[in-house]
Design a protein around this motif. Structure first.
Motif, PDB file in Angstrom:
ATOM      1  N   ALA A   1       0.821  -1.218   0.000  1.00 52.05           N
ATOM      2  CA  ALA A   1       0.000   0.000   0.000  1.00 52.05           C
ATOM      3  C   ALA A   1       0.856   1.270   0.000  1.00 52.05           C
ATOM      4  O   ALA A   1       0.351   2.362  -0.223  1.00 52.05           O
ATOM      5  CB  ALA A   1      -0.919   0.000   1.218  1.00 52.05           C
ATOM      6  N   LEU A   2       2.161   1.121   0.244  1.00 57.93           N
ATOM      7  CA  LEU A   2       3.051   2.271   0.294  1.00 57.93           C
ATOM      8  C   LEU A   2       3.495   2.672  -1.111  1.00 57.93           C
ATOM      9  O   LEU A   2       3.589   1.831  -2.002  1.00 57.93           O
ATOM     10  CB  LEU A   2       4.275   1.952   1.161  1.00 57.93           C
ATOM     11  CG  LEU A   2       3.982   1.748   2.651  1.00 57.93           C
ATOM     12  CD1 LEU A   2       5.177   1.154   3.357  1.00 57.93           C
ATOM     13  CD2 LEU A   2       3.574   3.061   3.308  1.00 57.93           C
ATOM     14  N   PRO A   3       3.798   3.977  -1.313  1.00 57.14           N
ATOM     15  CA  PRO A   3       4.185   4.439  -2.653  1.00 57.14           C
ATOM     16  C   PRO A   3       5.549   3.906  -3.073  1.00 57.14           C
ATOM     17  O   PRO A   3       6.465   3.813  -2.260  1.00 57.14           O
ATOM     18  CB  PRO A   3       4.213   5.956  -2.506  1.00 57.14           C
ATOM     19  CG  PRO A   3       4.472   6.195  -1.046  1.00 57.14           C
ATOM     20  CD  PRO A   3       3.778   5.078  -0.332  1.00 57.14           C
ATOM     21  N   MET A   4       5.678   3.564  -4.344  1.00 61.92           N
ATOM     22  CA  MET A   4       6.969   3.151  -4.908  1.00 61.92           C
ATOM     23  C   MET A   4       7.812   4.371  -5.257  1.00 61.92           C
ATOM     24  O   MET A   4       9.031   4.316  -5.301  1.00 61.92           O
ATOM     25  CB  MET A   4       6.743   2.313  -6.170  1.00 61.92           C
ATOM     26  CG  MET A   4       6.034   0.995  -5.921  1.00 61.92           C
ATOM     27  SD  MET A   4       7.072  -0.180  -5.059  1.00 61.92           S
ATOM     28  CE  MET A   4       8.228  -0.626  -6.344  1.00 61.92           C
ATOM     29  N   ALA A   5       7.131   5.499  -5.533  1.00 65.46           N
ATOM     30  CA  ALA A   5       7.822   6.748  -5.871  1.00 65.46           C
ATOM     31  C   ALA A   5       7.021   7.924  -5.324  1.00 65.46           C
ATOM     32  O   ALA A   5       5.798   7.941  -5.414  1.00 65.46           O
ATOM     33  CB  ALA A   5       7.972   6.879  -7.384  1.00 65.46           C
ATOM     34  N   THR A   6       7.718   8.881  -4.732  1.00 66.15           N
ATOM     35  CA  THR A   6       7.076  10.084  -4.187  1.00 66.15           C
ATOM     36  C   THR A   6       7.807  11.310  -4.697  1.00 66.15           C
ATOM     37  O   THR A   6       9.032  11.395  -4.597  1.00 66.15           O
ATOM     38  CB  THR A   6       7.113  10.087  -2.649  1.00 66.15           C
ATOM     39  OG1 THR A   6       6.416   8.937  -2.150  1.00 66.15           O
ATOM     40  CG2 THR A   6       6.467  11.350  -2.078  1.00 66.15           C
ATOM     41  N   LEU A   7       7.052  12.254  -5.260  1.00 63.88           N
ATOM     42  CA  LEU A   7       7.642  13.530  -5.671  1.00 63.88           C
ATOM     43  C   LEU A   7       7.305  14.572  -4.609  1.00 63.88           C
ATOM     44  O   LEU A   7       6.138  14.831  -4.341  1.00 63.88           O
ATOM     45  CB  LEU A   7       7.104  13.972  -7.031  1.00 63.88           C
ATOM     46  CG  LEU A   7       7.852  15.172  -7.642  1.00 63.88           C
ATOM     47  CD1 LEU A   7       9.257  14.769  -8.069  1.00 63.88           C
ATOM     48  CD2 LEU A   7       7.100  15.752  -8.828  1.00 63.88           C
ATOM     49  N   LEU A   8       8.340  15.134  -3.993  1.00 64.33           N
ATOM     50  CA  LEU A   8       8.172  16.205  -3.009  1.00 64.33           C
ATOM     51  C   LEU A   8       8.633  17.510  -3.638  1.00 64.33           C
ATOM     52  O   LEU A   8       9.791  17.636  -4.054  1.00 64.33           O
ATOM     53  CB  LEU A   8       9.014  15.931  -1.758  1.00 64.33           C
ATOM     54  CG  LEU A   8       8.555  14.819  -0.812  1.00 64.33           C
ATOM     55  CD1 LEU A   8       9.504  14.737   0.384  1.00 64.33           C
ATOM     56  CD2 LEU A   8       7.142  15.066  -0.311  1.00 64.33           C
ATOM     57  N   CYS A   9       7.721  18.480  -3.728  1.00 64.44           N
ATOM     58  CA  CYS A   9       8.035  19.795  -4.287  1.00 64.44           C
ATOM     59  C   CYS A   9       8.025  20.804  -3.139  1.00 64.44           C
ATOM     60  O   CYS A   9       6.978  21.043  -2.533  1.00 64.44           O
ATOM     61  CB  CYS A   9       6.998  20.187  -5.331  1.00 64.44           C
ATOM     62  SG  CYS A   9       6.807  18.972  -6.661  1.00 64.44           S
ATOM     63  N   LEU A  10       9.185  21.368  -2.825  1.00 72.48           N
ATOM     64  CA  LEU A  10       9.321  22.242  -1.661  1.00 72.48           C
ATOM     65  C   LEU A  10       9.385  23.708  -2.065  1.00 72.48           C
ATOM     66  O   LEU A  10      10.181  24.096  -2.920  1.00 72.48           O
ATOM     67  CB  LEU A  10      10.581  21.883  -0.868  1.00 72.48           C
ATOM     68  CG  LEU A  10      10.816  20.406  -0.534  1.00 72.48           C
ATOM     69  CD1 LEU A  10      12.047  20.268   0.367  1.00 72.48           C
ATOM     70  CD2 LEU A  10       9.594  19.782   0.122  1.00 72.48           C
ATOM     71  N   SER A  11       8.549  24.517  -1.412  1.00 71.21           N
ATOM     72  CA  SER A  11       8.501  25.951  -1.688  1.00 71.21           C
ATOM     73  C   SER A  11       8.587  26.716  -0.365  1.00 71.21           C
ATOM     74  O   SER A  11       7.795  26.477   0.541  1.00 71.21           O
ATOM     75  CB  SER A  11       7.196  26.282  -2.413  1.00 71.21           C
ATOM     76  OG  SER A  11       7.026  27.664  -2.547  1.00 71.21           O
ATOM     77  N   PHE A  12       9.559  27.630  -0.268  1.00 67.34           N
ATOM     78  CA  PHE A  12       9.730  28.400   0.954  1.00 67.34           C
ATOM     79  C   PHE A  12       9.168  29.813   0.842  1.00 67.34           C
ATOM     80  O   PHE A  12       8.956  30.479   1.844  1.00 67.34           O
ATOM     81  CB  PHE A  12      11.224  28.467   1.328  1.00 67.34           C
ATOM     82  CG  PHE A  12      11.775  27.125   1.741  1.00 67.34           C
ATOM     83  CD1 PHE A  12      11.783  26.749   3.079  1.00 67.34           C
ATOM     84  CD2 PHE A  12      12.244  26.223   0.796  1.00 67.34           C
ATOM     85  CE1 PHE A  12      12.273  25.502   3.465  1.00 67.34           C
ATOM     86  CE2 PHE A  12      12.731  24.974   1.172  1.00 67.34           C
ATOM     87  CZ  PHE A  12      12.742  24.619   2.506  1.00 67.34           C
ATOM     88  N   ARG A  13       8.929  30.265  -0.390  1.00 67.32           N
ATOM     89  CA  ARG A  13       8.334  31.575  -0.630  1.00 67.32           C
ATOM     90  C   ARG A  13       7.343  31.461  -1.785  1.00 67.32           C
ATOM     91  O   ARG A  13       7.517  30.649  -2.694  1.00 67.32           O
ATOM     92  CB  ARG A  13       9.414  32.617  -0.969  1.00 67.32           C
ATOM     93  CG  ARG A  13      10.448  32.844   0.135  1.00 67.32           C
ATOM     94  CD  ARG A  13       9.839  33.520   1.362  1.00 67.32           C
ATOM     95  NE  ARG A  13      10.822  33.785   2.405  1.00 67.32           N
ATOM     96  CZ  ARG A  13      11.073  32.988   3.440  1.00 67.32           C
ATOM     97  NH1 ARG A  13      10.401  31.846   3.570  1.00 67.32           N
ATOM     98  NH2 ARG A  13      11.966  33.306   4.348  1.00 67.32           N
ATOM     99  N   ALA A  14       6.299  32.290  -1.764  1.00 60.37           N
ATOM    100  CA  ALA A  14       5.209  32.182  -2.742  1.00 60.37           C
ATOM    101  C   ALA A  14       5.678  32.353  -4.186  1.00 60.37           C
ATOM    102  O   ALA A  14       5.088  31.792  -5.109  1.00 60.37           O
ATOM    103  CB  ALA A  14       4.128  33.209  -2.424  1.00 60.37           C
ATOM    104  N   ASN A  15       6.760  33.104  -4.392  1.00 62.49           N
ATOM    105  CA  ASN A  15       7.215  33.378  -5.758  1.00 62.49           C
ATOM    106  C   ASN A  15       7.705  32.130  -6.493  1.00 62.49           C
ATOM    107  O   ASN A  15       7.833  32.130  -7.712  1.00 62.49           O
ATOM    108  CB  ASN A  15       8.329  34.429  -5.763  1.00 62.49           C
ATOM    109  CG  ASN A  15       9.623  33.875  -5.186  1.00 62.49           C
ATOM    110  OD1 ASN A  15       9.725  33.667  -3.984  1.00 62.49           O
ATOM    111  ND2 ASN A  15      10.599  33.613  -6.047  1.00 62.49           N
ATOM    112  N   SER A  16       7.983  31.049  -5.746  1.00 65.66           N
ATOM    113  CA  SER A  16       8.506  29.839  -6.402  1.00 65.66           C
ATOM    114  C   SER A  16       7.401  28.888  -6.873  1.00 65.66           C
ATOM    115  O   SER A  16       7.691  27.811  -7.395  1.00 65.66           O
ATOM    116  CB  SER A  16       9.459  29.096  -5.453  1.00 65.66           C
ATOM    117  OG  SER A  16       8.780  28.671  -4.289  1.00 65.66           O
ATOM    118  N   GLN A  17       6.128  29.284  -6.721  1.00 64.46           N
ATOM    119  CA  GLN A  17       5.028  28.394  -7.097  1.00 64.46           C
ATOM    120  C   GLN A  17       5.041  28.035  -8.585  1.00 64.46           C
ATOM    121  O   GLN A  17       4.778  26.888  -8.968  1.00 64.46           O
ATOM    122  CB  GLN A  17       3.676  29.024  -6.726  1.00 64.46           C
ATOM    123  CG  GLN A  17       2.486  28.086  -6.919  1.00 64.46           C
ATOM    124  CD  GLN A  17       2.618  26.776  -6.149  1.00 64.46           C
ATOM    125  OE1 GLN A  17       2.924  26.790  -4.959  1.00 64.46           O
ATOM    126  NE2 GLN A  17       2.403  25.647  -6.819  1.00 64.46           N
TER     127      GLN A  17
END
Length: 205
Positions: free
Chosen positions: A67-83
């Motif tokens: 049931a666990l993911p084989m691949a996970t994409l984590l997209c990290l944003s520290f400020r709104a301008n990087s959306q």
């Protein structure tokens, strides 16, 4: 690690957030480092520990492990301008793996202001936050939009994150190891590399 906003903006003007080119191939499992655990909140207030992974210290039964993911994409944003940078990676990833049940996608916004992290303000802020949109309800892969509150100094130090104005993209395997990394605005070649590497992770035993 404690450098100021103007140092970040100066660096951003030089390379537009592209700190380095993305990986072209998967980082070998033996050389990959584990992504640090951290807590996130959904807009409804529910919390979750990321990354979701197989715990090698605990004997997992086959049903829970599958049931666990084989691949996970984590997209990290520290400020709104990087959306916009985050969208350049997450949108094609979402399209490519929309029917996959073994893939997860998290867009994480980090909020480090002491005022916004205070409980009443935090609850109000979460209520106002955007909800995921644009996904077909029958798609297996959903864009999970979450928020992480507090001081992230040691978290950033572990991941060597200096510039807070750019976006950081990490592709993790089922053990929570970093197998691929990208920065800033995605190029077509980098998107192809990401999708190819994610496909390879789905085939790993």
């Amino acid at each position: 690690m404690n450098r100021g906003y103007f140092a970040d903006i100066s660096e951003l003007k030089q390379h537009g957030g592209k700190i380095a080119a993305a990986n072209k191939i998967l980082i070998p499992a033996m050389a990959a480092v584990k992504f640090p655990e951290f807590e996130v909140s959904y807009s409804d207030g529910k919390t979750l520990k990321l990354p979701i992974k197989i715990d090698t210290d605990v004997v997992e039964d086959n049903s829970s492990a599958s049931a666990l993911p084989m691949a996970t994409l984590l997209c990290l944003s520290f400020r709104a301008n990087s959306q916009a940078m985050i969208d350049s990676w997450s949108a094609p990833f979402l399209n490519a793996f929309s029917s996959s049940k073994n893939v997860q996608l998290y867009e994480v916004s980090f909020i480090d202001s002491w005022f916004l992290c205070r409980n009443p303000i935090k609850k109000l802020l979460l209520r106002l936050m955007r909800k995921p949109s644009g996904n077909a309800q029958n798609d297996s892969l959903q864009r999970q939009i979450v928020y992480s509150f507090g001081d992230h100094y040691y978290f950033r130090k572990e991941l060597k994150i200096l510039n807070l104005l750019t976006g950081y993209i990490f592709l993790l395997d089922k053990y929570g190891r970093i197998r691929w990394q990208g920065f800033g605005l995605a190029t077509q070649e980098e998107v192809s590399s990401l999708l190819s590497c994610a496909s390879l992770l789905l085939e790993e035993k």
